[in-house]
Design an enzyme around this catalytic site. Sequence first.
Site, PDB file in Angstrom:
ATOM      1  N   GLU A   1       9.716  54.551  91.706  1.00 17.35           N
ATOM      2  CA  GLU A   1       8.628  55.716  91.691  1.00 17.35           C
ATOM      3  C   GLU A   1       7.909  55.493  92.712  1.00 17.35           C
ATOM      4  OE1 GLU A   1       8.016  57.967  89.330  1.00 17.35           O
ATOM      5  OE2 GLU A   1       9.691  57.294  88.655  1.00 17.35           O
TER       6      GLU A   1
ATOM      7  N   TRP B   1       9.779  57.480  95.066  1.00 17.11           N
ATOM      8  CA  TRP B   1       9.602  58.999  94.796  1.00 17.11           C
ATOM      9  C   TRP B   1       8.418  59.515  95.688  1.00 17.11           C
ATOM     10  CZ3 TRP B   1      12.456  62.636  92.655  1.00 17.11           C
ATOM     11  CH2 TRP B   1      11.891  63.877  92.348  1.00 17.11           C
TER      12      TRP B   1
ATOM     13  N   TRP C   1       9.274  86.605  89.646  1.00 19.06           N
ATOM     14  CA  TRP C   1       8.139  86.415  89.283  1.00 19.06           C
ATOM     15  C   TRP C   1       7.452  87.732  88.476  1.00 19.06           C
ATOM     16  CZ3 TRP C   1       7.574  81.336  88.361  1.00 19.06           C
ATOM     17  CH2 TRP C   1       7.971  80.546  89.089  1.00 19.06           C
TER      18      TRP C   1
ATOM     19  N   ASN D   1       2.033  61.128  83.798  1.00 17.51           N
ATOM     20  CA  ASN D   1       2.919  61.778  84.251  1.00 17.51           C
ATOM     21  C   ASN D   1       4.268  62.638  83.584  1.00 17.51           C
ATOM     22  OD1 ASN D   1       4.426  62.551  87.220  1.00 17.51           O
ATOM     23  ND2 ASN D   1       6.182  61.328  86.127  1.00 17.51           N
TER      24      ASN D   1
ATOM     25  N   TRP E   1       4.715  78.721  90.658  1.00 18.38           N
ATOM     26  CA  TRP E   1       4.306  77.231  90.536  1.00 18.38           C
ATOM     27  C   TRP E   1       3.093  76.960  91.545  1.00 18.38           C
ATOM     28  CZ3 TRP E   1       4.220  75.070  95.382  1.00 18.38           C
ATOM     29  CH2 TRP E   1       5.042  75.326  96.371  1.00 18.38           C
TER      30      TRP E   1
ATOM     31  N   TRP F   1       5.582  69.841  91.657  1.00 15.13           N
ATOM     32  CA  TRP F   1       5.533  71.212  91.217  1.00 15.13           C
ATOM     33  C   TRP F   1       6.962  71.794  91.393  1.00 15.13           C
ATOM     34  CZ3 TRP F   1       3.163  74.093  87.780  1.00 15.13           C
ATOM     35  CH2 TRP F   1       1.962  73.227  87.107  1.00 15.13           C
TER      36      TRP F   1
END
Length: 480
Positions: A274, A277, A305, A341, A359, A382
């Site tokens: 993580e 990440w 969209w 998370n 988003w 996102w």
Amino acid sequence: MKTAIVWFRRDLRVDDNPALAAALENFERIVPLYIQSPHANDDWEEGSASRWWLHHSLEELDKSLRNLGSRLIIQRGESLGSLMEILKITGAEAVFWNRRYTPGEVRLDTAIKADLKTRGVAVHTYNSSLLKEPWEHLKPNGGPYRVFTPFWKAYLASGFSVSPEDPPCRMAPPPESLVGDRLGSLNLLPKIPWDQGLREAWVPGEVSAQRQLRRFLEGPASAYAEARDYPGTRGTSRLSPHLHFGEISPRRIAAEIMRYCRPGDHGVDVFIKEVGWREFAYHLLYHFPHTDQNPLDERFLGFPWPTYDGEAYASWTRGLTGYPIVDAGMRELWHTGWMHNRVRMIAASFLTKNLLIHWSKGAEWFWDTLVDADLAANTLGWQWTAGCGADAAPYFRIFNPVLQGERFDASGEYVRRWIPELKQVPNAWIHHPFDLTAQELEAYGVVLGHDYPAPIVELKGTRERALAAFAAIKSGPDSN
């Protein structure tokens, strides 16, 4: 006395602060400086929750410096002008700072460095925020990575430093005549006291960050691989805001892991992943600076969209969608400035897939309400959830909030904590109370549409709508 400025930004600590350590090796007196600039760069301005954290983090940094015999000088104004003013007053010969990596910060720092050098001021910059610089870790062909797994595999294979700098024992104070602005004059705290939940949930500052790391390593770390997915338990490190404000460094985290934990501990390995990440997030934003506004996968520039639904968006932000796990997460966010998370992914999927809201609208809300609002991590999270970012096959990933709730909050503990109006609903129905009859719900003290909202959309139909929209663009050239 030979003097240098150490310009603090996203490194609000004295421990493992390479710029501070290097300045102390070469200069007798250090001027610790923080500049609050109204237009520091053209990245996103700090959100409300981040401003709250920043106030208290600066307060704690000043305490750390005073314990060493120094103090923090705060300046308001444009960065270059403030630096030049302090250089003139103190006679400082050099400026030290730790590097930043978002697009606007890179442009600003590059321009300031060039300007100072033309004026004969030495500038020294260092890496305090990452295990590796974004330009140090590239694919064999010299290009940036776009997918996490090969990025992290190569990261581990090449290794990284786990030798943090120790904090100084003593510092000479800046000149007594040097008076900065008061912290309160930065107006970082809310004028309306909505921050009680933040004060209850968090203690900013590097002392708290190190305490939090020890708590995690001595407790939940070994079970992190499994426990991190369950929002009703304290299974995560909760270090993200401390990392964002530079109250603790990833090198210090890695070094403490080696000190506290057994080699090969699966939970710790997953936790380090993580941290990786986060490194990947900075790698992407640095190499693809347009992604804070536009998708990494360029096919999504043409995504169909629908017309923005402001009412649905407002329901999502207030935790009134009718889907308990989503609403619990949004209420936790509003109250504490943080969200688990796993629930972040569920809430983000609901917004972008079931509501088909862009988003970026979700990124804006998180940016304003998260205490760990980090442009790189927020953008990556996102776009990953929306399916337009760093992922090889993303379009069909749609989290079902009912199934996710039943799997990761089976006891309903998390939902009941944040949605007390559902506290009497049995575990079997806590994640889909709308499937009970009105009479059954009334027995549990709930009237849909009064005590708790009915679902604002239907899951099956909105899932099919999203899949159809994604299928319309998935056949285009894949930029990944």
